[in-house]
Design a protein around this motif. Structure first.
Motif, PDB file in Angstrom:
ATOM      1  N   LEU A  10      -4.739  -0.372  -2.909  1.00 43.78           N
ATOM      2  CA  LEU A  10      -4.977   0.550  -3.028  1.00 43.78           C
ATOM      3  C   LEU A  10      -4.006   1.536  -4.650  1.00 43.78           C
ATOM      4  O   LEU A  10      -5.283   2.219  -5.075  1.00 43.78           O
ATOM      5  CB  LEU A  10      -4.511   2.172  -2.080  1.00 43.78           C
ATOM      6  CG  LEU A  10      -4.501   3.552  -2.359  1.00 43.78           C
ATOM      7  CD1 LEU A  10      -5.769   3.973  -1.754  1.00 43.78           C
ATOM      8  CD2 LEU A  10      -3.212   4.139  -1.760  1.00 43.78           C
ATOM      9  N   LEU A  65       1.374   8.778   1.687  1.00 41.57           N
ATOM     10  CA  LEU A  65       1.954   7.086   1.950  1.00 41.57           C
ATOM     11  C   LEU A  65       3.708   7.478   2.415  1.00 41.57           C
ATOM     12  O   LEU A  65       4.112   7.074   3.577  1.00 41.57           O
ATOM     13  CB  LEU A  65       2.054   6.552   1.274  1.00 41.57           C
ATOM     14  CG  LEU A  65       0.620   5.849   0.119  1.00 41.57           C
ATOM     15  CD1 LEU A  65       1.021   5.024  -1.181  1.00 41.57           C
ATOM     16  CD2 LEU A  65       0.009   4.559   1.805  1.00 41.57           C
ATOM     17  N   LEU A  80       3.278   8.669   5.986  1.00 43.00           N
ATOM     18  CA  LEU A  80       3.004   7.732   7.235  1.00 43.00           C
ATOM     19  C   LEU A  80       4.319   7.251   7.249  1.00 43.00           C
ATOM     20  O   LEU A  80       4.410   6.265   8.465  1.00 43.00           O
ATOM     21  CB  LEU A  80       1.943   6.430   6.773  1.00 43.00           C
ATOM     22  CG  LEU A  80       1.384   5.770   7.589  1.00 43.00           C
ATOM     23  CD1 LEU A  80       1.049   6.770   8.981  1.00 43.00           C
ATOM     24  CD2 LEU A  80      -0.016   5.232   6.650  1.00 43.00           C
ATOM     25  N   GLN A  81       4.892   6.086   6.225  1.00 43.80           N
ATOM     26  CA  GLN A  81       6.219   5.372   6.294  1.00 43.80           C
ATOM     27  C   GLN A  81       7.384   6.567   7.114  1.00 43.80           C
ATOM     28  O   GLN A  81       8.043   5.766   8.432  1.00 43.80           O
ATOM     29  CB  GLN A  81       6.567   5.709   5.165  1.00 43.80           C
ATOM     30  CG  GLN A  81       7.780   4.146   4.933  1.00 43.80           C
ATOM     31  CD  GLN A  81       8.866   3.746   3.964  1.00 43.80           C
ATOM     32  OE1 GLN A  81       7.932   4.720   3.243  1.00 43.80           O
ATOM     33  NE2 GLN A  81       9.326   3.822   3.796  1.00 43.80           N
ATOM     34  N   CYS A  86       4.342   0.109   4.148  1.00 45.27           N
ATOM     35  CA  CYS A  86       3.416   1.100   3.835  1.00 45.27           C
ATOM     36  C   CYS A  86       4.562   1.493   2.279  1.00 45.27           C
ATOM     37  O   CYS A  86       4.484   2.467   1.241  1.00 45.27           O
ATOM     38  CB  CYS A  86       4.202   2.384   4.990  1.00 45.27           C
ATOM     39  SG  CYS A  86       2.912   3.040   5.366  1.00 45.27           S
ATOM     40  N   ASN A  87       5.799   1.523   2.367  1.00 46.07           N
ATOM     41  CA  ASN A  87       6.744   1.713   1.394  1.00 46.07           C
ATOM     42  C   ASN A  87       6.467   0.477  -0.080  1.00 46.07           C
ATOM     43  O   ASN A  87       7.014   1.517  -1.189  1.00 46.07           O
ATOM     44  CB  ASN A  87       8.804   0.914   1.998  1.00 46.07           C
ATOM     45  CG  ASN A  87       9.769   1.484   1.259  1.00 46.07           C
ATOM     46  OD1 ASN A  87       9.735   2.399   0.988  1.00 46.07           O
ATOM     47  ND2 ASN A  87       9.788   0.761   0.580  1.00 46.07           N
ATOM     48  N   THR A 124      -2.290  11.067  -1.651  1.00 43.10           N
ATOM     49  CA  THR A 124      -2.071   9.777  -1.769  1.00 43.10           C
ATOM     50  C   THR A 124      -0.505   9.501  -1.698  1.00 43.10           C
ATOM     51  O   THR A 124      -0.080   9.553  -0.001  1.00 43.10           O
ATOM     52  CB  THR A 124      -2.187   8.882  -2.698  1.00 43.10           C
ATOM     53  OG1 THR A 124      -4.026   8.907  -3.022  1.00 43.10           O
ATOM     54  CG2 THR A 124      -2.872   7.528  -2.294  1.00 43.10           C
ATOM     55  N   ALA A 125       0.493   9.800  -2.739  1.00 34.49           N
ATOM     56  CA  ALA A 125       1.829   9.158  -2.578  1.00 34.49           C
ATOM     57  C   ALA A 125       2.492   9.982  -1.258  1.00 34.49           C
ATOM     58  O   ALA A 125       3.276   9.810  -0.794  1.00 34.49           O
ATOM     59  CB  ALA A 125       2.563   9.754  -3.543  1.00 34.49           C
ATOM     60  N   ARG A 142      -6.162   2.564  -7.960  1.00 31.97           N
ATOM     61  CA  ARG A 142      -6.011   4.331  -8.798  1.00 31.97           C
ATOM     62  C   ARG A 142      -5.687   4.123  -9.652  1.00 31.97           C
ATOM     63  O   ARG A 142      -6.344   4.843 -10.294  1.00 31.97           O
ATOM     64  CB  ARG A 142      -5.244   5.140  -7.625  1.00 31.97           C
ATOM     65  CG  ARG A 142      -5.397   5.541  -6.059  1.00 31.97           C
ATOM     66  CD  ARG A 142      -6.326   6.694  -6.508  1.00 31.97           C
ATOM     67  NE  ARG A 142      -5.222   7.627  -7.286  1.00 31.97           N
ATOM     68  CZ  ARG A 142      -4.727   8.620  -6.503  1.00 31.97           C
ATOM     69  NH1 ARG A 142      -4.461   8.779  -5.063  1.00 31.97           N
ATOM     70  NH2 ARG A 142      -4.506   9.789  -6.934  1.00 31.97           N
ATOM     71  N   LEU A 189       1.507   2.403  -6.405  1.00 33.27           N
ATOM     72  CA  LEU A 189       1.504   3.654  -6.911  1.00 33.27           C
ATOM     73  C   LEU A 189       2.144   4.528  -8.026  1.00 33.27           C
ATOM     74  O   LEU A 189       1.531   4.770  -8.937  1.00 33.27           O
ATOM     75  CB  LEU A 189       0.840   4.623  -5.265  1.00 33.27           C
ATOM     76  CG  LEU A 189       0.234   5.564  -5.606  1.00 33.27           C
ATOM     77  CD1 LEU A 189      -0.851   5.149  -5.865  1.00 33.27           C
ATOM     78  CD2 LEU A 189      -0.467   6.266  -4.466  1.00 33.27           C
ATOM     79  N   VAL A 219       3.901  -0.214  -0.917  1.00 32.77           N
ATOM     80  CA  VAL A 219       1.991   0.284  -1.894  1.00 32.77           C
ATOM     81  C   VAL A 219       2.597   1.435  -2.305  1.00 32.77           C
ATOM     82  O   VAL A 219       1.906   1.825  -3.369  1.00 32.77           O
ATOM     83  CB  VAL A 219       0.781   1.230  -0.113  1.00 32.77           C
ATOM     84  CG1 VAL A 219       0.443   1.919  -1.043  1.00 32.77           C
ATOM     85  CG2 VAL A 219       1.185   0.311   0.552  1.00 32.77           C
ATOM     86  N   GLY A 220       3.701   2.867  -1.105  1.00 32.32           N
ATOM     87  CA  GLY A 220       4.339   3.849  -2.217  1.00 32.32           C
ATOM     88  C   GLY A 220       5.274   3.737  -3.667  1.00 32.32           C
ATOM     89  O   GLY A 220       4.037   4.006  -4.602  1.00 32.32           O
ATOM     90  N   VAL A 243       5.319  -3.207   9.106  1.00 30.35           N
ATOM     91  CA  VAL A 243       4.694  -2.131   8.907  1.00 30.35           C
ATOM     92  C   VAL A 243       4.818  -1.146   7.275  1.00 30.35           C
ATOM     93  O   VAL A 243       4.235  -0.801   6.368  1.00 30.35           O
ATOM     94  CB  VAL A 243       3.380  -1.855   9.654  1.00 30.35           C
ATOM     95  CG1 VAL A 243       2.431  -0.216   9.851  1.00 30.35           C
ATOM     96  CG2 VAL A 243       3.112  -2.968   9.917  1.00 30.35           C
ATOM     97  N   ILE A 244       5.891  -0.473   8.262  1.00 31.19           N
ATOM     98  CA  ILE A 244       7.166   0.541   7.335  1.00 31.19           C
ATOM     99  C   ILE A 244       7.044   0.158   5.701  1.00 31.19           C
ATOM    100  O   ILE A 244       6.689   0.498   5.121  1.00 31.19           O
ATOM    101  CB  ILE A 244       7.915   0.267   7.750  1.00 31.19           C
ATOM    102  CG1 ILE A 244       7.649   1.328   9.363  1.00 31.19           C
ATOM    103  CG2 ILE A 244       9.252   1.536   7.409  1.00 31.19           C
ATOM    104  CD1 ILE A 244       9.070   1.745  10.533  1.00 31.19           C
ATOM    105  N   GLY A 252       6.316  -3.457  13.825  1.00 30.27           N
ATOM    106  CA  GLY A 252       6.560  -2.738  13.053  1.00 30.27           C
ATOM    107  C   GLY A 252       7.068  -2.420  11.920  1.00 30.27           C
ATOM    108  O   GLY A 252       7.171  -1.467  11.609  1.00 30.27           O
ATOM    109  N   LEU A 284       5.207   6.319  10.646  1.00 31.42           N
ATOM    110  CA  LEU A 284       6.307   4.815  11.701  1.00 31.42           C
ATOM    111  C   LEU A 284       7.607   4.009  12.099  1.00 31.42           C
ATOM    112  O   LEU A 284       7.801   4.413  13.188  1.00 31.42           O
ATOM    113  CB  LEU A 284       6.041   3.782  10.943  1.00 31.42           C
ATOM    114  CG  LEU A 284       4.044   3.533  10.822  1.00 31.42           C
ATOM    115  CD1 LEU A 284       3.746   2.941   9.440  1.00 31.42           C
ATOM    116  CD2 LEU A 284       3.395   2.630  11.826  1.00 31.42           C
ATOM    117  N   ALA A 285       8.143   5.016  10.614  1.00 28.58           N
ATOM    118  CA  ALA A 285      10.048   4.765  11.473  1.00 28.58           C
ATOM    119  C   ALA A 285      10.728   5.814  12.815  1.00 28.58           C
ATOM    120  O   ALA A 285      11.642   5.149  12.947  1.00 28.58           O
ATOM    121  CB  ALA A 285      10.959   5.479  10.208  1.00 28.58           C
TER     122      ALA A 285
END
Lengths: 401, 438
Positions: free
Chosen positions: B421, A21, A24-25, B326-327, A17-18, B425, B333, B329-330, B322-323, B319, A28-29
Motif C-alpha cells: 500500500l 492504519l 486499525l492497529q 499494521c504498524n 490512510t495513515a 501511494r 507510508l 504499514v503506517g 498482525v498488529i 494477532g 487490534l491492540a
C-alpha cells in the motif's frame, strides 16, 4: 484559542490512510489486550485459589506406592518417627493433600439407584489427626467421631459419615440443605454430617477446584504424611523428615516431585500456569510497546510535515499549549475510533476462543480497562512529538522551506 | 536494476535510522513471537510415526458392568480379559498390548537408594510395530511373552545413568525384588507425543504430560503380572485386588493393532463386533455394544493432545504479528511519502510509476530481511525460554531447519505485504507538483 474537534477531524480526513492504519492497529491492540488481560486474570485467580488448609504451616512427604503396598507397620513406624521430631506439632497420614497427586477420585451417586445422578469427586481418606494438622475449618454440622472409620479392604473405609466441601455440597444438592444428605460410593451409603470450608482437590483445574469429600478414621492408611510446624522451621523439618524416613524405612522410596513445603508444592503445581502468565505479560508489554512506537513514528512525521502551518498558527496568535492540545486531541480522536472498533473485535476474538478453548465469556468490565490503558498509552506516546511541535517558533512562517 | 534499488534502499534506511529501527524491531518482535509459538505447535502436532501411523489402530470396547447406561465414549483402556482375548486371536497383521506400571529398581551399586520408575509393560511386537531403534541387543521374543521371561529393555537414558552408556545387554537389573536380564538397550527415540500411551487427554485442561519422553524401562506384560507390579489403571468398577490385576474389574490395558489393507480393517471391525456379541451372550458384558476403532492420528486428535495453552499462545502471537504489520504499514507510508520530493524528481527525470513502486518494495523487503534476522534471533531466544519451562515437552523445543527458512521467508513476505500500500501511494506522487514545491 479553543480546540474545535471539527477542525481536527477535518485535518485527519486529509490523512485518511495513515489515520485508518493507526486506528486499525489500536483496534487490534484493544482486541488482543482485552482478551489477554482477561486470560491473565483467570490464570492469576487460579494460581491464588484457596486450598482450605494452613499452607504456611505444612510440610508434605509423599511415598511411592499405595498405603496397602507399603504395609501398616512401616507406615505407623514412619508416623511415629515423624511425630517425635522437635518442632513438629502434629503429623497426619492421608491419601493426599492439596497440590500432590490425585489419589481418591471416585464416581458416586447422589440419588440412590438412579444412574442419572452420577457424580465425580475426590475423596480424602485420612487418619484422625488430619483435621488438627492441616487446619480444616468446619462451617456447619459436626466433625467425624474418632471411631467412625471402620477398616475395610476396599478403596474407601466403610465409614457411614463424611464431611464435604461446602460449595461442592451446594453444587450437588442445589437449593436443598446438604447436611444429612446421603450418597452412595464404593459400595456403601455415606451421610454428610458436616460441611467444611472449601478444601481444594489435590489437582485443581479451572472448573473443578473444590469437589472434595473427607473421610477420617483411626485405622486408615495413606501414602502421604503431612506435618504441621511453625512457618520458619518448614525447610529444616522437610530435610529432617526425609532423613528420618530413610533411616526408619530404607526400602521406601520418597516421591520427591510431590514432597516439600505446601508453598513449594503449590508453586510447582502451578508452574505451567505461571509460564503462561509470564508469556501473556510478555505479549501485552511487547504489543503496547509496538503500538506506542507506531504512534510516535506517525506523530513525528505529521509534526515535521506541518512545521510551516504550525509556525503560521503560532504567528497569528496560537499559544504553545494550543499546539500541544491540538496534537493531543488528534491522538485522542484516533485512539477513540480505534477503541470503538476494538471493542467489537475483542468480543469477536473472545467468541472464537470460547468455541475453541472453553475460555469463559469476556466480562464487559474489561472493556473500559482496555480503553483506559490505550488512551493513556496514546497520550504518552504523542507527548514527545507534540512538545516538539509546540516548540516550533512563529518565525518559521516567514521562512520558505 | 535490483542492485540500484537495493543501494537506494540502504541509503534511505540509513538516512532515518530511528524510523528504520522502529520498523525492524516491530517486524522482528512480531516474527520472533509467532515463530516461537508456531515452532512449538508444529513440533507438538506432528505425526509421531510417519509412514506407518495410518496402519495403526486402537480398538476399544466397553466392559464395565452394572452401570445401567452406555457411556458416550468407551473407556480409554480395556480390561485385561478383553485385551488378552483380542491380542491372542492374532487377527491383525501385528498387535501389542500396553500398560503402565510403577516398579522399584534396586541400585546396581551398593549404598544407593532404590528408585521408582514408570514402566511400560507390553509385548514383543511393540518394538517392530512402532519402529523402535535399538543401540545394543534387541527386543524380547514372542516366546518370552508366553514364558513370562525375566527380561527387560532399557532406554538410552537409563543405560547412561546405570551403566555409563556401556553395552549392558546380558546384565541383570533388580526390579520389584526380582532379577531381570537386560536383552536390549534403546537408541535415541523421542516420539512426540508419547503416542503409545495417550490416555485421558479429551476433556483435560492440560495435556502437556502426554509429551513425556518414552519409558525408561520396558518389560513383558506377562512378567509384570507375575511380579505383581503396581499397575496404573484408568477406572475400576468393582472390588480390586491390586495383586491380581488380570482378573480385576478395571480398565488398564491398551491394545494397538496394525491393519495394512482396508480389507483387514473391515474384517477386524467385524471381528470386534462378533467378540462383543459373544461376550454379551456369555454374560460378561451387560449392555449394548459400545465399540470404536480409531486410527493412531484420530486417537491423538480425539485426545486433543496439543496443549490448549500452546494453541492459545499461537493465536495471540499471530494477532500480535498482525498488529506489528499494521504498524509497519503506517511507518513505511510515512517514510515513503516523506520522500515525496525525491520521488517527484525521479519521476520528472523519467522513472516510471512501476520503477518507483519496485524501488519502494525493495526497501520494504530489505526491512523485512533485517526484521527476519532479528526475528530469528528472538525465536531462538524464545525457544530457549520454552526449554527452561517445567513442561514435559520442553526438550523438543528446538529450532527446526525447515522453520528457519520459513521464518525468513515469512518476514520478507510480511514486509512486502506491508509495503504494498505505501509503495502504491508513493508511485502516485505527481512529478511536476513536487518540483514546484521544493
Amino acid at each position: 484559542m479553543r480546540i474545535d474537534i471539527r477542525h481536527v477531524a477535518a485535518a485527519l480526513r486529509r490523512h485518511r490512510t495513515a489515520t485508518l492504519l493507526i486506528g486499525l492497529q489500536i483496534a487490534l491492540a484493544c482486541a488482543v489486550l482485552c482478551n489477554a488481560l482477561f486470560l491473565l486474570s483467570k490464570r492469576l485467580e487460579l494460581m491464588s485459589m484457596a486450598s482450605g488448609v494452613d499452607e504456611s504451616h505444612l510440610v508434605a512427604l509423599s511415598l511411592q506406592g499405595t498405603g496397602n503396598d507399603l504395609g501398616r507397620d512401616t507406615l505407623l513406624r514412619i508416623k511415629q518417627g515423624l511425630r517425635g521430631m522437635a518442632g513438629v506439632e502434629s503429623v497426619s497420614m492421608t491419601n493426599a493433600v492439596p497440590f500432590t497427586q490425585q489419589a481418591g477420585e471416585i464416581g458416586f451417586r447422589s440419588v440412590l439407584d438412579d444412574p442419572q445422578y452420577n457424580q465425580q469427586g475426590h475423596f480424602y481418606v485420612a487418619d484422625n489427626d488430619f483435621i488438627r494438622t492441616v487446619g480444616v475449618h468446619l462451617t456447619d454440622g459436626r466433625w467425624l467421631g474418632n471411631d467412625e472409620a471402620a477398616n475395610s479392604k476396599s478403596f474407601l473405609p466403610s465409614s457411614p459419615s463424611i464431611l464435604m466441601s461446602r460449595s461442592y455440597a451446594q453444587h450437588i444438592w442445589p437449593g436443598q440443605p446438604s447436611l444429612g444428605q446421603v450418597l452412595f460410593a464404593d459400595g456403601a451409603q455415606r451421610r454428610v454430617v458436616g460441611l467444611i470450608e472449601d478444601l481444594a482437590r489435590p489437582n485443581p483445574e479451572p472448573l473443578i477446584l473444590h469437589n472434595t469429600v473427607l473421610i477420617t478414621g483411626s485405622d486408615v492408611l495413606g501414602q502421604v504424611f503431612v506435618l504441621r510446624t511453625d512457618p520458619g522451621s518448614r525447610d529444616r523439618i522437610l530435610r529432617q523428615a526425609l532423613d528420618a524416613v530413610a533411616r526408619i524405612a530404607p526400602d521406601v522410596v520418597v516421591d520427591l516431585d510431590y514432597s516439600g513445603t505446601l508453598s513449594e508444592l503449590r508453586d510447582r503445581y502451578f508452574a505451567s500456569n505461571r509460564a503462561m502468565a509470564v508469556m501473556l505479560c510478555g505479549i501485552i508489554a511487547a504489543m503496547l510497546l509496538v503500538t506506542a512506537l507506531g504512534i510516535v513514528g506517525l506523530a513525528s512525521f505529521w509534526v515535521q510535515q506541518r512545521r510551516r502551518q504550525i509556525g503560521i498558527r503560532r504567528a497569528i496568535g496560537a499559544r504553545r499549549s494550543d499546539i500541544l492540545s491540538y496534537f493531543q486531541t488528534e491522538n485522542f480522536l484516533i485512539v477513540s475510533g480505534g477503541i470503538a472498533l476494538g471493542m467489537v473485535m475483542a468480543f469477536a476474538l473472545n467468541i472464537v476462543l470460547m468455541k475453541l478453548y472453553e475460555v469463559p465469556r469476556l466480562p464487559l468490565a474489561y472493556l473500559p480497562w482496555g480503553a483506559v490503558v490505550l488512551w493513556v498509552l496514546g497520550q504518552l506516546a504523542v507527548l514527545g512529538p507534540a512538545l516538539r511541535a509546540a516548540r516550533v517558533p512563529p518565525v518559521v512562517a516567514t521562512r520558505s522551506v | 536494476m535490483f542492485g540500484y534499488y537495493l543501494d537506494l534502499a540502504l541509503r534511505s534506511l540509513k538516512r532515518n535510522r530511528v524510523l528504520t529501527a522502529l520498523m525492524v524491531i516491530a517486524i522482528a518482535v512480531g516474527i520472533g513471537t509467532s515463530m516461537t509459538t508456531l515452532t512449538v505447535m508444529y513440533l507438538l502436532s506432528g505425526d509421531p510415526l510417519p509412514g506407518r501411523s495410518a496402519h495403526i489402530f486402537y480398538p476399544q470396547l466397553d466392559a464395565e458392568t452394572g452401570k445401567g447406561m452406555v457411556r458416550s465414549h468407551p473407556a480409554d483402556l480395556l480390561d485385561y480379559i478383553s485385551a488378552r482375548d483380542l491380542w491372542s486371536s492374532g487377527k491383525a497383521d501385528r498387535q501389542t498390548m500396553t500398560a503402565e506400571a510403577l516398579v522399584k529398581i534396586q541400585p546396581v551399586e551398593a549404598g544407593r537408594h532404590p528408585s521408582m520408575i514408570d514402566t511400560l509393560t507390553t509385548t514383543s511386537a511393540f518394538f517392530s510395530m512402532f519402529n523402535v531403534p535399538f543401540r545394543y541387543g534387541g527386543p524380547w521374543q514372542p516366546g518370552d511373552d508366553e514364558a513370562r521371561s525375566r527380561t527387560v529393555v532399557i532406554s538410552e537414558r537409563l543405560n547412561q545413568q546405570l551403566f555409563a552408556g556401556a553395552n549392558s545387554v546380558g546384565r541383570t537389573l533388580r526390579v520389584d525384588g526380582n532379577d531381570l536380564r537386560i536383552v536390549g538397550v534403546l537408541d535415541h527415540w523421542r516420539p512426540t507425543p508419547r503416542f503409545y500411551m495417550v490416555v485421558g487427554g479429551h476433556g483435560a485442561s492440560d495435556t502437556s504430560d502426554l509429551y513425556k519422553p518414552p519409558h525408561d524401562l520396558m518389560l513383558p506384560l506377562s512378567t509384570a503380572l507375575d511380579l505383581h507390579s503396581q499397575f496404573s489403571w484408568f477406572s475400576c468398577w468393582g472390588d480390586v485386588d491390586p495383586k491380581n490385576m488380570a482378573a480385576a474389574a478395571c480398565e488398564w490395558v491398551g491394545l494397538w493393532v496394525q491393519l495394512d489393507t482396508s480389507a483387514t480393517r473391515s474384517a477386524y471391525r467385524d471381528y470386534l463386533r462378533d467378540y462383543d456379541a459373544q461376550q454379551r451372550s456369555l454374560g460378561r458384558f451387560d449392555h449394548a455394544p459400545n465399540i470404536r476403532m480409531m486410527s493412531l492420528m484420530e486417537w491423538l486428535d480425539f485426545n486433543q493432545v496439543v496443549p490448549k495453552d500452546v494453541q492459545l499462545q499461537t493465536w495471540l502471537a499471530f494477532g500480535f504479528l498482525v498488529i506489528c504489520l499494521c504498524n509497519t504499514v503506517g511507518l513505511l507510508l510515512v517514510k515513503f511519502l516523506g520522500r515525496s520530493g525525491e520521488i517527484g524528481v525521479r519521476r520528472a527525470m523519467g522513472a516510471s510509476r512501476r520503477d518507483i513502486f519496485m524501488q519502494c518494495l525493495v526497501e520494504a523487503g530489505t526491512v523485512g530481511m533485517l526484521g527476519g534476522i532479528g526475528g530469528l534471533l528472538l525465536a531462538w531466544f524464545g525457544l530457549w525460554l520454552v526449554r527452561q519451562q517445567k513442561v514435559a515437552y520442553a526438550d523438543v523445543a528446538q529450532l527446526d531447519p525447515m522453520l528457519l527458512l520459513v521464518t525468513i521467508v515469512m518476514a520478507i513476505l510480511a514486509s512486502l505485504l506491508a509495503g504494498l500500500l505505501p509503495a502504491m501511494r508513493a508511485s502516485r506522487v505527481p512529478p511536476a507538483l513536487q518540483i514546484k514545491v521544493s
